[in-house]
Design an enzyme around this catalytic site. Structure first.
Site, PDB file in Angstrom:
ATOM      1  N   HIS A   1       0.809  -1.215   0.000  1.00  0.00           N
ATOM      2  CA  HIS A   1       0.000   0.000   0.000  1.00  0.00           C
ATOM      3  C   HIS A   1       0.857   1.287   0.000  1.00  0.00           C
ATOM      4  CE1 HIS A   1      -3.421  -2.585   1.106  1.00  0.00           C
ATOM      5  NE2 HIS A   1      -2.761  -3.013   2.147  1.00  0.00           N
TER       6      HIS A   1
HETATM    7  O1  RIB Z   1      -5.378   0.000   4.474  1.00  0.00           O
HETATM    8  C1  RIB Z   1      -3.978  -0.010   4.317  1.00  0.00           C
HETATM    9  C2  RIB Z   1      -3.348   1.058   5.139  1.00  0.00           C
HETATM   10  O2  RIB Z   1      -3.631   0.823   6.513  1.00  0.00           O
HETATM   11  C3  RIB Z   1      -1.814   1.060   5.032  1.00  0.00           C
HETATM   12  O3  RIB Z   1      -1.331   2.368   5.199  1.00  0.00           O
HETATM   13  C4  RIB Z   1      -1.397   0.204   6.179  1.00  0.00           C
HETATM   14  O4  RIB Z   1      -0.083   0.521   6.652  1.00  0.00           O
HETATM   15  C5  RIB Z   1      -2.417   0.580   7.221  1.00  0.00           C
HETATM   16  O5  RIB Z   1      -1.971   1.791   7.837  1.00  0.00           O
END
Ligand code: RIB
Ligand code: CA
Length: 313
Positions: free
Chosen positions: A243
């Site tokens: 992500h």
């Molecule tokens: O949904 C994914 C996000 O939530 C990413 O930033 C992960 O690190 C969590 O913070």
């Protein structure tokens, strides 16, 4: 082109860690003015410890790391140890940090930094709940127009939610903060699950990390090995979604990503859809666009960039 001055706001988290490593591996493109930590994946004491662990792994103990808000603006903290492990950085066995945490509160650092730099020269890169950013905007509204841009990981539209059926974790944890940021008028670039779920650490990609032959490559391989298990079980996906590194990669190679400039608003009233990013992808609402909402990524190009740059650490 001088490197882009950024503040990374983060809740490490293995994927945050890779995003930070990519930034610190790219001084030609990115100048990290500071790393501000927020409660999210794990509580604040752990996120502010993990951020320093990652800076030392990158060989950058000179990086200034600040602790920020330890809970959302108006809701109880929800964490994600089920994804990231109890330390938030499960996978590799990394030493506790020696480098200090800065004394200044993260929110004050964000405000002071934006006031100290020329307008339009500092980019904010939130990788977790938006509590620190929202608090800074509420405390010092004058800084909003000074922000060059906000490039954040959060939200979802076609991919729907990952923490509830409707909401992505970062936005869900602090929807009030997200509402402040999305309504602020600051130039927004959003990396939602629609994009990050296309950036999967498949086995060949993980093998490439491990084959780098440096401590960073081994650690990143172990981090993604650990936190892929949740998504593989839940989605049957081919690997962990990276992500947060989508944010840093965008700063280095924006053409890897494509999206639309649309209206995105945040659900803050209904518990059923709390934290949903209501993205007007088909432009049917008539509401004014406020965010470049990404929808696609060149995944092979993303991993080639990431792997090549992690090799530099
Ligand atoms: O949904 C994914 C996000 O939530 C990413 O930033 C992960 O690190 C969590 O913070
Ligand atoms: Ca994160």
């Amino acid at each position: 082109m001088p490197p882009r001055k950024i503040i990374i706001d983060t809740d490490p988290g293995q994927d945050d860690a890779v995003a930070i490593l990519l930034a610190l591996a790219s001084p030609d493109k990115i100048e990290v003015l500071g790393i501000t930590c927020v409660a999210g994946n794990v509580p604040l004491p752990l996120t502010s410890k993990n951020a320093r662990i990652v800076c030392e792994l990158a060989g950058r103990p000179d990086t200034r790391v600040f602790a920020g808000c330890d809970r959302p603006l108006g809701r109880d903290l929800v964490t994600a140890e089920h994804v990231h492990g109890k330390t938030g950085l499960d996978g590799p066995d990394l030493p506790d940090p020696v480098m200090p945490l800065q004394d200044q509160h993260a929110v004050d650092f964000i405000v002071d930094t934006l006031r100290a730099h020329a307008p339009g020269t500092v980019t904010l890169c939130p990788l977790g709940p938006l509590t620190n950013i929202a608090m800074a905007f509420e405390k010092a509204p004058d800084i909003i127009e000074r922000v060059a841009g906000i490039v954040l990981m959060g939200g979802a539209y076609f991919e729907v939610g990952n923490i509830t059926p409707a909401a992505e974790f970062n936005i869900y944890v602090d929807p009030q903060a997200a509402n402040i940021v999305f309504k602020s008028g600051a130039p927004l670039t959003v990396m939602p699950l629609d994009v990050t779920h296309k950036a999967l650490v498949t086995k060949p990609r993980n093998d490439a990390f491990r084959a780098l032959g440096n401590a960073v490559g081994v650690a990143v391989s172990q981090m993604t090995d650990f936190f892929e298990r949740y998504d593989k079980e839940k989605y049957g996906s081919a690997g962990a979604p990276l992500h947060d590194p989508c944010v840093t990669a965008y700063l280095i190679a924006p053409d890897l990503f494509s999206g639309r400039f649309i209206n995105v608003e945040i659900e803050t009233r209904s518990e059923l859809t709390m934290g949903m990013t209501v993205a007007d992808w088909w432009r049917v609402s008539g509401r004014a666009p406020n965010a470049t909402f990404m929808g696609d990524v060149d995944a092979d190009g993303f991993f080639a960039l990431l792997t090549e740059r992690l090799a530099r650490l």
